[in-house]
Every structure is written in C-alpha cells, then in structure tokens.
Scaffold this motif. Structure first.
Motif, PDB file in Angstrom:
ATOM      1  N   LEU A  47      54.622  47.198  41.320  1.00 43.88           N
ATOM      2  CA  LEU A  47      54.828  45.933  41.260  1.00 43.88           C
ATOM      3  C   LEU A  47      55.056  44.432  41.655  1.00 43.88           C
ATOM      4  N   ARG A  48      54.275  43.985  41.961  1.00 44.04           N
ATOM      5  CA  ARG A  48      55.087  42.412  41.288  1.00 44.04           C
ATOM      6  C   ARG A  48      54.766  41.277  41.716  1.00 44.04           C
ATOM      7  N   VAL A  49      53.362  41.270  41.134  1.00 42.07           N
ATOM      8  CA  VAL A  49      53.005  39.944  39.778  1.00 42.07           C
ATOM      9  C   VAL A  49      52.305  40.321  38.675  1.00 42.07           C
ATOM     10  N   LEU A  50      52.089  39.774  37.660  1.00 39.11           N
ATOM     11  CA  LEU A  50      51.315  39.495  36.897  1.00 39.11           C
ATOM     12  C   LEU A  50      51.275  38.974  35.761  1.00 39.11           C
ATOM     13  N   ASN A  51      50.299  37.599  36.150  1.00 38.17           N
ATOM     14  CA  ASN A  51      50.408  36.451  35.759  1.00 38.17           C
ATOM     15  C   ASN A  51      49.187  36.658  34.734  1.00 38.17           C
ATOM     16  N   GLU A  52      49.108  35.990  33.578  1.00 35.83           N
ATOM     17  CA  GLU A  52      48.223  36.014  32.422  1.00 35.83           C
ATOM     18  C   GLU A  52      47.839  34.441  32.444  1.00 35.83           C
ATOM     19  N   ASP A  53      46.094  34.666  33.361  1.00 30.94           N
ATOM     20  CA  ASP A  53      46.115  32.987  33.481  1.00 30.94           C
ATOM     21  C   ASP A  53      44.313  32.187  32.162  1.00 30.94           C
ATOM     22  N   ARG A  54      44.340  31.633  32.349  1.00 30.53           N
ATOM     23  CA  ARG A  54      43.368  31.105  31.055  1.00 30.53           C
ATOM     24  C   ARG A  54      43.238  29.710  32.487  1.00 30.53           C
ATOM     25  N   VAL A  55      41.608  29.496  32.487  1.00 29.47           N
ATOM     26  CA  VAL A  55      41.415  28.468  34.052  1.00 29.47           C
ATOM     27  C   VAL A  55      39.445  27.953  33.015  1.00 29.47           C
ATOM     28  N   LEU A  56      40.423  26.920  33.440  1.00 23.28           N
ATOM     29  CA  LEU A  56      38.864  25.738  32.700  1.00 23.28           C
ATOM     30  C   LEU A  56      37.419  26.034  32.848  1.00 23.28           C
ATOM     31  N   PRO A  57      36.557  25.553  32.583  1.00 19.60           N
ATOM     32  CA  PRO A  57      35.377  25.197  33.026  1.00 19.60           C
ATOM     33  C   PRO A  57      35.493  24.360  34.627  1.00 19.60           C
ATOM     34  N   GLY A  58      34.784  24.960  35.322  1.00 19.52           N
ATOM     35  CA  GLY A  58      34.898  24.323  36.551  1.00 19.52           C
ATOM     36  C   GLY A  58      35.675  23.592  37.289  1.00 19.52           C
ATOM     37  N   THR A  59      36.368  24.501  37.246  1.00 19.60           N
ATOM     38  CA  THR A  59      37.888  24.737  37.871  1.00 19.60           C
ATOM     39  C   THR A  59      38.473  26.067  37.933  1.00 19.60           C
ATOM     40  N   GLY A  60      39.129  26.138  39.243  1.00 23.26           N
ATOM     41  CA  GLY A  60      39.515  27.211  39.307  1.00 23.26           C
ATOM     42  C   GLY A  60      40.868  27.196  40.719  1.00 23.26           C
ATOM     43  N   PHE A  61      40.708  28.542  41.749  1.00 21.80           N
ATOM     44  CA  PHE A  61      41.730  28.206  43.088  1.00 21.80           C
ATOM     45  C   PHE A  61      40.595  28.492  44.184  1.00 21.80           C
ATOM     46  N   GLY A  62      40.939  26.761  44.644  1.00 22.13           N
ATOM     47  CA  GLY A  62      40.687  27.010  45.559  1.00 22.13           C
ATOM     48  C   GLY A  62      40.486  28.425  47.004  1.00 22.13           C
ATOM     49  N   THR A  63      39.802  28.334  47.895  1.00 22.77           N
ATOM     50  CA  THR A  63      39.945  29.087  49.177  1.00 22.77           C
ATOM     51  C   THR A  63      41.499  28.677  49.422  1.00 22.77           C
ATOM     52  N   HIS A  64      41.705  30.325  49.713  1.00 20.87           N
ATOM     53  CA  HIS A  64      43.378  30.388  49.926  1.00 20.87           C
ATOM     54  C   HIS A  64      43.826  31.687  50.571  1.00 20.87           C
ATOM     55  N   PRO A  65      44.460  31.560  51.502  1.00 20.48           N
ATOM     56  CA  PRO A  65      45.192  33.568  51.828  1.00 20.48           C
ATOM     57  C   PRO A  65      45.893  34.190  51.906  1.00 20.48           C
ATOM     58  N   HIS A  66      45.668  35.102  51.705  1.00 24.63           N
ATOM     59  CA  HIS A  66      46.277  36.512  51.207  1.00 24.63           C
ATOM     60  C   HIS A  66      46.699  37.117  52.166  1.00 24.63           C
ATOM     61  N   SER A  67      47.824  38.262  52.568  1.00 26.62           N
ATOM     62  CA  SER A  67      47.890  39.101  53.448  1.00 26.62           C
ATOM     63  C   SER A  67      48.980  40.595  53.047  1.00 26.62           C
ATOM     64  N   GLU A  68      48.521  41.398  53.133  1.00 26.01           N
ATOM     65  CA  GLU A  68      49.759  42.462  52.533  1.00 26.01           C
ATOM     66  C   GLU A  68      50.452  43.338  52.165  1.00 26.01           C
ATOM     67  N   PHE A  69      49.030  42.280  50.314  1.00 30.96           N
ATOM     68  CA  PHE A  69      49.507  42.740  48.838  1.00 30.96           C
ATOM     69  C   PHE A  69      47.595  42.751  48.369  1.00 30.96           C
ATOM     70  N   GLU A  70      48.035  44.617  47.198  1.00 30.38           N
ATOM     71  CA  GLU A  70      46.662  44.038  46.902  1.00 30.38           C
ATOM     72  C   GLU A  70      46.548  43.725  45.287  1.00 30.38           C
ATOM     73  N   ILE A  71      45.597  42.640  44.959  1.00 27.63           N
ATOM     74  CA  ILE A  71      44.844  42.377  44.384  1.00 27.63           C
ATOM     75  C   ILE A  71      43.998  42.428  43.224  1.00 27.63           C
ATOM     76  N   PHE A  72      44.474  42.551  42.174  1.00 24.12           N
ATOM     77  CA  PHE A  72      43.865  42.866  41.438  1.00 24.12           C
ATOM     78  C   PHE A  72      43.452  41.462  40.360  1.00 24.12           C
ATOM     79  N   SER A  73      41.832  41.350  39.258  1.00 20.78           N
ATOM     80  CA  SER A  73      41.539  41.211  39.058  1.00 20.78           C
ATOM     81  C   SER A  73      41.099  41.685  36.950  1.00 20.78           C
ATOM     82  N   TYR A  74      41.481  41.424  35.863  1.00 24.35           N
ATOM     83  CA  TYR A  74      40.699  42.136  34.842  1.00 24.35           C
ATOM     84  C   TYR A  74      41.019  41.090  34.526  1.00 24.35           C
TER      85      TYR A  74
END
Length: 271
Positions: A47-74
């Motif tokens: 386990l490498r990342v455990l973030n608890e995020d709250r994101v306002l409407p109309g916003t978010g994480f724009g397009t960005h790259p990832h490699s060599e990780f398995e990324i899951f959202s709950y």
C-alpha cells in the motif's frame, strides 16, 4: 514496525496526517504524497497511497499520467466522473469501486459530476511485477452488502473468486499483494478480522481506516468511534483515524463500534 509474535497496534491519528485545503479540494494523506513527506509514513506493505478527498462541484483532477501503480477509487458520497486514455468514461456513485491498473502508462481525469461535492478515498498499490498492460475495472457494493459484515472489494488476481473482468461480481483484481475490505458497522456491533495464513508463516500487515462520514475535519466528540482490540491490546479510533496492525498469521483483530451512529470502515490486508 517490528515483526511481532503477538498482535501489534500502532495509532495513525487523523490530526497527524498530511493535509491540504486548496479550496476546490480538501484532502488528507495517510502516507507521503505530493507536498507532504514523512519518512515514517511512506507506505505499508504494497500500500502506497491512502488519500481521503473532497472535491467541489465543477472541479477535479485534470488529465494527468500514471504508470506502474494500481489506483482505485472508493466513492463515499456524491458522484465522480472518470475519463482515461483507454476510452473509459464512467460516473461513479456511492458504493462504486473503480480500479485502474496503470501498468506501462495511462492518462486519466477525475472530476466531480453533478451539483454536490464528491467524497472518495484514493488508494494506490504497487504491483508485484512491472510493465503490465493497462486495465480498467469497476465493481459495486451496496450498503446492505456491507452492513455488519466484511465485503472484499479488491483482491489479488489469483485469489479465490476473483474474476479478471471489467465488470462483474466479487472483488476487483489487483496484481499486488493487497486485499481491501469494507464494512458499515452499526452502533454497538463488532466484527473480527483474522490475519490470513500465507503458507510461509510471515508477519501479516493490516491497515484500518475509519472514514470521515460525519463531515470534513469535524473534530467533535460525536460520530463514529471504533475500538480495535486483540491479545490484550486496545486502541480507539475516531473518524479519519487509522491504525497499523502487524502480527503472525491467525491472530484475530476485533473492531467494535463504540460511538454514535454507523461507522464506515475500510481494512487493507497486505504482504
């Protein structure tokens, strides 16, 4: 942590996690991430990342790259729109789990969909092998399925009952040694988690996190409180708190909701 013969429980209070308030994004980092670095908390097993995020409407994480990780959202509440370079477009809601095995490389974006903020856990795990072909998976687990029992939401691809399919029943498959469980534990109820046998007698690692369902950085004495206990040791967690647990296989950990209302808990069992 050391390699205990008995169960060892170490607190990770929410007040000591990395934290950032960007206006559009309010986030807590359990492990080192972005501008937050603490060598004592740089991951746990696979386990490498455990973030608890709250994101306002109309916003978010724009397009960005990832490699060599398995990324899951709950997804805890609200709706999260996912888009990626594999042409996946999906709106995720409460109970949904989305897994991207980035492998050799993908690009994706995650943004709030609709008029309400989205509250979700962002989790990264390190796969056992590199240069994997990128894949995408989604699963849904209802509140009823999770009430007062563990539901396995992510598990190694070779584990029993895991299907290597984009959608379907059962846990989403990972190429790492992480198994993720979730529960909605009613007030006064308890659940056990037995550290599994791996055939080698090695120390098992578990991380427990209590989701901040009562509100962002609430800090009050109300809301969920969860008591961890095992082999004569106890620790109480409030919402946002976590704990590192280690012990030899077959040690039993008990989680009891000793607070007010329902507690949403996630548990990671990792090699």
């Amino acid at each position: 942590m050391s390699s205990p013969s008995a169960l060892e429980i170490v607190s990770r209070p929410s007040t000591e996690r990395g934290h950032a308030d960007h206006g559009w994004l309010k986030t807590f980092h359990t492990f080192s991430f972005a501008n937050y670095y603490d060598p004592s908390h740089s991951g746990f097993g696979s386990l490498r990342v455990l973030n608890e995020d709250r994101v306002l409407p109309g916003t978010g994480f724009g397009t960005h790259p990832h490699s060599e990780f398995e990324i899951f959202s709950y997804v805890v509440s609200g709706e999260l729109e996912h888009r990626d370079s594999m042409r996946n477009v999906e709106v995720l809601k409460r109970g949904d789990v989305q897994l991207t095995s980035a492998g050799t490389g993908i690009r994706h974006s995650e943004k709030t969909f609709g008029a309400s903020p989205v509250h979700f856990l962002q989790i990264w795990a390190k796969p056992r092998v590199s240069r994997l072909v990128p894949k995408y998976f989604t699963r849904h687990f209802s509140d009823e399925e999770k009430t007062d029992k563990w539901v396995k939401v992510v598990a190694p691809v070779e584990a029993e009952g895991v299907l290597d399919k984009r959608e379907g029943d059962g846990p989403a498959p990972v190429q790492s040694g992480v198994t993720m469980y979730a529960t909605l534990l009613s007030e006064g109820n308890s659940l056990a988690h037995r550290l599994p046998l791996d055939g080698q007698g090695k120390t098992r690692k578990v991380y427990v996190h209590v989701v901040q369902t009562s509100g962002y950085n609430d800090g009050s004495s109300s809301g969920a409180r969860v008591k961890l206990s095992g082999e004569g040791k106890e620790l109480e967690l409030r919402e946002g708190d976590g704990a590192y647990i280690a012990g030899l296989p077959e040690r039993e950990l008990i989680l009891e909701n000793v607070g007010e209302g329902r507690a949403e808990i996630v548990l990671f069992d990792t090699e």
